[in-house]
Design a protein around this motif. Structure first.
Motif, PDB file in Angstrom:
ATOM      1  N   ILE A   1      61.547  45.618  28.779  1.00 54.36           N
ATOM      2  CA  ILE A   1      62.860  46.651  29.084  1.00 54.36           C
ATOM      3  C   ILE A   1      63.352  47.043  28.028  1.00 54.36           C
ATOM      4  N   MET A   2      63.453  46.408  26.905  1.00 54.74           N
ATOM      5  CA  MET A   2      64.098  46.628  25.506  1.00 54.74           C
ATOM      6  C   MET A   2      63.306  47.834  24.813  1.00 54.74           C
ATOM      7  N   ALA A   3      62.073  47.565  24.803  1.00 51.87           N
ATOM      8  CA  ALA A   3      61.214  48.413  24.069  1.00 51.87           C
ATOM      9  C   ALA A   3      61.068  49.769  24.831  1.00 51.87           C
ATOM     10  N   TYR A   4      60.906  49.856  25.927  1.00 50.98           N
ATOM     11  CA  TYR A   4      60.883  51.089  26.966  1.00 50.98           C
ATOM     12  C   TYR A   4      62.025  51.886  26.841  1.00 50.98           C
ATOM     13  N   TYR A   5      63.384  51.110  26.764  1.00 50.34           N
ATOM     14  CA  TYR A   5      64.732  51.791  26.480  1.00 50.34           C
ATOM     15  C   TYR A   5      64.755  52.316  25.052  1.00 50.34           C
ATOM     16  N   TRP A   6      64.485  51.684  24.193  1.00 47.49           N
ATOM     17  CA  TRP A   6      64.529  52.010  22.964  1.00 47.49           C
ATOM     18  C   TRP A   6      63.585  53.220  22.810  1.00 47.49           C
ATOM     19  N   LYS A   7      62.396  52.987  23.166  1.00 48.41           N
ATOM     20  CA  LYS A   7      61.535  54.311  22.914  1.00 48.41           C
ATOM     21  C   LYS A   7      61.819  55.579  23.534  1.00 48.41           C
ATOM     22  N   LYS A   8      62.458  55.334  24.814  1.00 49.00           N
ATOM     23  CA  LYS A   8      62.771  56.439  25.557  1.00 49.00           C
ATOM     24  C   LYS A   8      64.040  57.050  24.990  1.00 49.00           C
ATOM     25  N   ASN A   9      65.089  56.365  24.253  1.00 44.69           N
ATOM     26  CA  ASN A   9      66.243  57.103  23.908  1.00 44.69           C
ATOM     27  C   ASN A   9      66.052  57.188  22.200  1.00 44.69           C
TER      28      ASN A   9
END
Length: 235
Positions: A219-227
């Motif tokens: 969840i954290m890595a996907y959010y950070w990569k996306k933004n």
């Protein structure tokens, strides 16, 4: 490594104080929420060897991308996510067993007080059956330790940021891209969590701890990569 060497020198006292116990157990202390991540099995040296190898291998490129502070925040977040899922499942199972005992006249406080005295009523075996009786004691008197939950979060984050990098197991030297390797590994771990079976990580492994760390990391890595490029857009 410092915790590992220190706990070997101090002995069982260190493991009892710094590993994490079920919150209803008198051995539980709040500092264990963090300290259990630094503890490793004294009977299985490969426990800390594999964890530290994975920390170096998967953590190094992620720290390069995120920087020190963000990496540390991510690491501990995955460790806490790992713990939350494990404790949540343990509480669910523990409460369901307590409900069975309460229907037979044993209050929750009575059961917990009795177990904290390292005692039990023989009739509990008849009421619960052997399987649930053992599960009750495993939850209440078992303790957990290790960095594996946080490491699984790093592994998943590595797969999200470097999906085409080939990975392979030490005992199965077949290269598989991270975006395929990691989901297969997690599915295998989830199945083991439901069945209680042995995985490639060995026996007496907290399967749900691995899954909890992996979900938090995803969840954290996907959010950070996306933004990650929002502040660099020029349109």
């Amino acid at each position: 490594v410092l915790f590992f060497v220190g706990s070997l020198l101090i002995g069982d006292v260190a493991f009892n104080l710094l590993s994490i116990w079920f919150p209803e157990n008198n051995n539980f202390h709040y500092w264990q929420i963090l300290t259990h991540m630094f503890m490793h099995s004294k009977d299985f040296i490969l426990h800390i060897v594999f964890n530290m190898f994975a920390l170096y291998m998967f953590g190094s490129p992620l720290e390069t991308i995120w920087g020190r502070n963000k990496f540390i925040f991510f690491y501990f977040s995955c460790g806490l996510g790992s713990l939350l899922l494990t404790i949540g499942i343990d509480y669910f199972n523990f409460e369901s067993i307590l409900n069975i005992l309460s229907e037979s006249g044993f209050s929750k406080s009575q059961v917990i007080e009795t177990m904290n005295s390292d005692k039990y009523y023989p009739i509990w075996k008849e009421i619960l059956g052997q399987e649930k009786f053992q599960q009750l004691f495993q939850i209440f008197h078992g303790n957990a330790l290790g960095a594996s939950g946080a490491i699984m979060g790093l592994l998943v984050a590595f797969g999200i940021f470097f999906p085409t990098v080939p990975l392979m197991l030490i005992f199965l030297p077949i290269p598989i891209k991270a975006k395929y390797f990691i989901p297969i590994l997690l599915c295998y771990e989830i199945i083991a969590g439901f069945t209680g079976g042995t995985t490639i990580f060995g026996v007496n492994v907290g399967h749900w701890a691995h899954v909890g760390g992996a979900l938090t990391g995803a969840i954290m890595a996907y959010y950070w990569k996306k933004n990650s490029f929002n502040d660099r857009r020029w349109n």
